[in-house]
Design a protein around this motif. Structure first.
Motif, PDB file in Angstrom:
ATOM      1  N   SER A 184       7.559  26.386 111.511  1.00  0.00           N
ATOM      2  CA  SER A 184       7.701  25.312 110.526  1.00  0.00           C
ATOM      3  C   SER A 184       8.460  24.103 111.087  1.00  0.00           C
ATOM      4  O   SER A 184       8.143  22.953 110.767  1.00  0.00           O
ATOM      5  N   VAL A 212       7.279  20.072 111.053  1.00  0.00           N
ATOM      6  CA  VAL A 212       8.049  19.001 110.404  1.00  0.00           C
ATOM      7  C   VAL A 212       8.438  17.917 111.404  1.00  0.00           C
ATOM      8  O   VAL A 212       8.448  16.722 111.078  1.00  0.00           O
ATOM      9  N   SER A 250       5.889  12.138 104.066  1.00  0.00           N
ATOM     10  CA  SER A 250       6.613  13.400 104.203  1.00  0.00           C
ATOM     11  C   SER A 250       5.660  14.480 104.694  1.00  0.00           C
ATOM     12  O   SER A 250       4.435  14.378 104.554  1.00  0.00           O
TER      13      SER A 250
END
Length: 852
Positions: A509, A513, A527
């Protein structure tokens, strides 16, 4: 304590004949021996004890002749139980010897007192002469201040030394005696018990295991009962009797294998059969040890050497997520392949910890069962099953209220005794990856316990011949690391400015990101959301709204999967537009598959839009409606093949295009005729009412032969716009342009773009296509004539036409005979429905054929 009393009787060769032995196992106190006194106040209860049984306050007694000729070297033993706190109004006496059979007369002799005023109650030995009692010795004050069951042994030697032994637990570990001297010759005649009590305690005196006779000499050396680890630096050693000797407290007297050092040894303060060993080197958790005691002796001087005891030091350690894994599940045990027809869950200890499972939970979506007990060691597999199933799975841990798992899909959840989830899987029957094993009798097994993600791809049906491997390493076990880089499996654009990216495996993850994402045309990333640590998807939010049907290319990197395989991925996406009537058309149909096969319906996007099939419906007129629930984006000019079994279509049709299949159930498609509809929000996007007569009339069998749409702009339910797929390409083209596809435009009101055709079903000009462009509201008749002017076929008669459209002829006469090679003329006559303007035109064309 009958077993202890039997031990005494086995020593009878050492005992003089003038003795009394009674354990009341005959249920009678009136014989063998005979007890007399206030007999009505006593019973022998179901536990074979002599019990006071009165209802009022009183003093009661029973006596029996002891037949002793001397008190020298004699022994008395009795088990006394009083289930109340003694007092001056509630106490018992045991007369070792009495000068009278009537104890209520306060006769001379020796007695044991059980109870007194205040809380100083102790077992006390008295001499009584002329009503005056003199204490000889006693156990510690307060020893019997509450309800008690105490075994007492008294020995007097020939010099008048009295030894009082007390085991407050009712056993035979008497320890060091309490002593006193009195050589008074009060031989007496009777042994007896006396109770003084209030009404509330009139049933609370009990006696058992009575022995009166010569001193029983112990000639047996002590035995080591057990060695018990108390902490990692203390081991308690229990013997079967009080022990002593010069080496007892020497640390060198005790040795361990594996070796550990004893720093001190001490005897327990209340139990002289118990030794406490303190270690300077801590015990290792999970390690089995052997303790050897070099020498030990009992209080009679009997010596034992080289006594051994085995124990395992085992302390539950705190487990965290990832320490224990759910490694195998049997949720559909029928039909039986080789394992018991019972559900179970297997867990695997991946850690180096020893974990106590007592009070842990194993559950499903509806509730939890509780694991009763059991340790799981490092590297061990442990079976969890219903308590009643434990005999079928040796070494398993029982679970009260074991969950009933669903065969198709469910959760398996492992929680510690604080309710914290240690592992969880959400399985489905697709995990078997085998339709036969999916039917039951086989377990699902974890493949790689080291997989950081451990998603559905890390599970498969067991390959064991018995159907599973409960309690041992899985048949599919592999710790081969993943070295494949991840890839994008789908990009789904969502209104107004979101894109879901789905990957081929679980991802790291943090890499998702922190990676750089760019698009063309350019969009600004607002985002990046990732749901979990090893999720296989991410949601990207852009600052700008996405344009409908606009294709964007995406570059995303550097990103890593769970195994940290690093890459940059690319892909494209578009925000789907809403389909309108005619945007999507039904383009090819297989309604007559072979036995065991499946139908298909091919969809063609003839619009300029990107359209998502999700939430469309495929239906028939009999309310048989199927919703399409999976995302499938169709570019302009692309195809999608709806079918329950894409493997069948790929095997039957060599021209099938991989990547165009959408697996879904279909409404019923009859072999003779049906109506198929494509709907969105109750709007009919396209509709075809086909008939088996639409196939080329010259073929005898329609099995595994598709109907293809000829012209994408032609009428959906016009027989002349459909034709059997060409034989040369295998009678079907799922996922690609139709073999009978024809298109083009005409400059006149009626004509054909190709004035020659060859109806041999080879996929090249098998039909002749007529197109028209009239004013609206025209009714027409179209007939075919041969070169001799003879009418050979009527294509349609008095048919109301749209403003524009197309018709085809397959070269078969109205009498169902194949037309010969030659010149033909198509004659159309049209007129308005109000009887106004008329139109007529002739178009010549050629029916060609192959030369032999």
């Amino acid at each position: 304590m009958k077993t202890l009393f039997i031990v005494i009787t086995l020593l009878s060769p050492l005992i003089a004949w003038n003795q009394v032995v009674d354990d009341f196992s005959d249920g009678d106190f009136t014989a063998n021996p005979v007890w007399t006194g206030t007999s009505a106040n006593y019973i022998v209860n179901a536990s074979q004890e002599l019990q006071l049984s009165n209802t009022v306050a009183a003093t009661s007694y029973l006596t029996t002749p002891h037949s002793l000729s001397s008190l020298d070297n004699m022994q008395w033993e009795i088990l006394v139980r009083q289930t109340f706190a003694p007092s001056s109004s509630n106490f018992g006496r045991v007369y070792l010897t009495s000068s009278s059979a009537d104890l209520s007369t306060n006769p001379d002799g020796f007695y044991l007192q059980f109870g007194e005023a205040a809380a100083t109650d102790a077992v006390r030995l008295f001499k009584i002469v002329s009503g005056v009692s003199t204490q000889i010795c006693a156990s510690p004050d307060g020893q019997i201040a509450a309800s008690f069951a105490t075994r007492v042994k008294v020995i007097r030697d020939n010099a008048g030394l009295w030894e009082l032994y007390v085991d407050a637990t009712g056993g035979t570990n008497f320890g060091t005696p309490y002593t006193g001297t009195d050589a008074t010759a009060l031989l007496g005649t009777h042994f007896g018990v006396l109770q003084t009590y209030t009404a509330s305690n009139a049933t609370k005196f009990f006696y058992d295991d009575i022995y009166i006779g010569a001193e029983i000499v112990d000639t047996q050396a002590p035995n080591l009962v057990n060695a018990t680890p108390i902490t990692n630096t203390q081991v308690d050693v229990l013997f079967n009797e009080p022990v002593g000797g010069t080496t007892l407290l020497q640390t060198s007297n005790y040795s361990f294998n594996p070796s550990t050092t004893v720093s001190s040894a001490s005897i327990d303060g209340t139990n002289q059969a118990l030794i406490h060993l303190i270690l300077s080197t801590p015990l290792t958790n999970g390690q089995s040890y052997t303790l050897t005691v070099t020498a030990v002796e009992d209080i009679f001087g009997n010596v034992a050497t080289n006594l051994t005891g085995n124990f395992t030091y085992l302390v539950g350690e705190i487990a965290v997520k990832g320490d224990l894994l759910i490694s195998e599940i049997m949720i559909d045990p029928s039909p039986v392949i080789g394992l018991p027809e019972l559900e179970f869950i297997e867990i695997y200890n991946k850690s180096n910890k020893f974990i106590d499972l007592t009070g842990w939970k194993i559950g499903d979506q509806s509730g939890d069962g509780t694991i009763s007990s059991g340790f799981i060691n490092p590297g061990q597999y442990k079976i969890l099953c219903a308590t009643a199933s434990m005999t079928d799975f040796p070494g398993s841990s029982g679970v009260s209220s074991f969950p009933s798992y669903n065969n198709s899909s469910d959760d398996v959840v492992l929680k510690n005794n604080s309710g914290v989830i240690i592992d969880k899987i959400s399985y489905s029957d697709s995990w078997y990856q085998d339709p036969i094993k999916k039917a039951g009798g086989y377990t699902l097994e974890l493949i790689n316990p080291n997989d950081p993600c451990s998603d559905a791809s890390n599970w498969i049906a067991s390959t064991s011949g018995t159907g599973g491997t409960p309690g041992s390493q899985n048949s599919v076990y592999s710790i081969t690391p993943d070295t494949q880089i991840p890839s994008i499996t789908s990009l789904i654009a969502l209104s107004p400015n979101y894109v879901e990216i789905h990957f081929s495996e679980g991802m790291d993850s943090s890499s998702l990101v922190n990676a750089t994402l760019t698009t063309s045309p350019n969009l600004t990333v607002q985002s990046i959301f990732v749901q979990s640590a090893f999720s296989n998807q991410a949601v990207i939010t852009f600052n700008e709204n996405l344009a409908l049907s606009q294709y964007y290319t995406l570059s995303y990197g550097s990103i890593s999967d769970c195994w940290l395989n690093n890459t940059t991925v690319t892909g494209s996406f578009a925000l789907a537009d809403v389909p309108q009537v005619g945007d999507l058309i039904i383009n090819e149909i297989l309604f007559d598959p072979a036995t065991g096969g499946s139908d298909f319906v091919e969809i063609y996007n003839r619009s300029s839009k990107v359209i998502n099939l999700k939430d469309l419906f495929i239906a028939n007129y009999k309310d048989d409606t199927i919703q399409l629930t999976q995302n499938y984006f169709m570019r302009p000019g692309s195809y999608a093949v709806l079918t329950p079994d894409s493997n069948y279509q790929k095997a039957i049709f060599p021209e099938a295009v991989l990547g165009t299949f959408y697996n879904t159930s279909l409404p019923a498609l009859n072999n003779d005729s049906s109506t198929i509809m494509l709907l969105y929000n109750n709007l009919i996007i396209d509709q075809v009412s086909y008939s088996e007569d639409w196939h080329l009339s010259l073929i005898d069998d329609t099995e595994n032969k598709t109907l293809e749409r000829i012209h994408p702009e032609g009428a959906s339910s016009s027989a002349s716009n459909w034709h059997t797929a060409a034989e040369a390409i295998g009678f079907g083209t799922p996922g690609k342009i139709n073999s009978q596809y024809m298109t083009g435009t005409i400059s006149s009101t009626f004509g054909t773009t190709e004035p020659i055709f060859s109806p041999d079903n080879d996929g090249f000009q098998d039909v002749i296509l007529f197109q028209y462009n009239f004013e609206s509201g025209m009714t027409a008749t179209l007939k075919i004539f041969d070169s001799q002017g003879r009418e050979v076929h009527t294509l349609f008669s008095s048919e109301l036409l749209a403003q524009q459209g197309a018709f085809s002829w397959d070269g078969v006469y109205s009498n169902n005979q194949k037309a010969p090679v030659g010149i033909y003329i198509a004659v159309i006559e049209a007129f308005s429905t109000n009887g106004g303007k008329q139109f007529a035109k002739r178009v010549g064309f050629t029916l060609a054929g192959k030369l032999n």
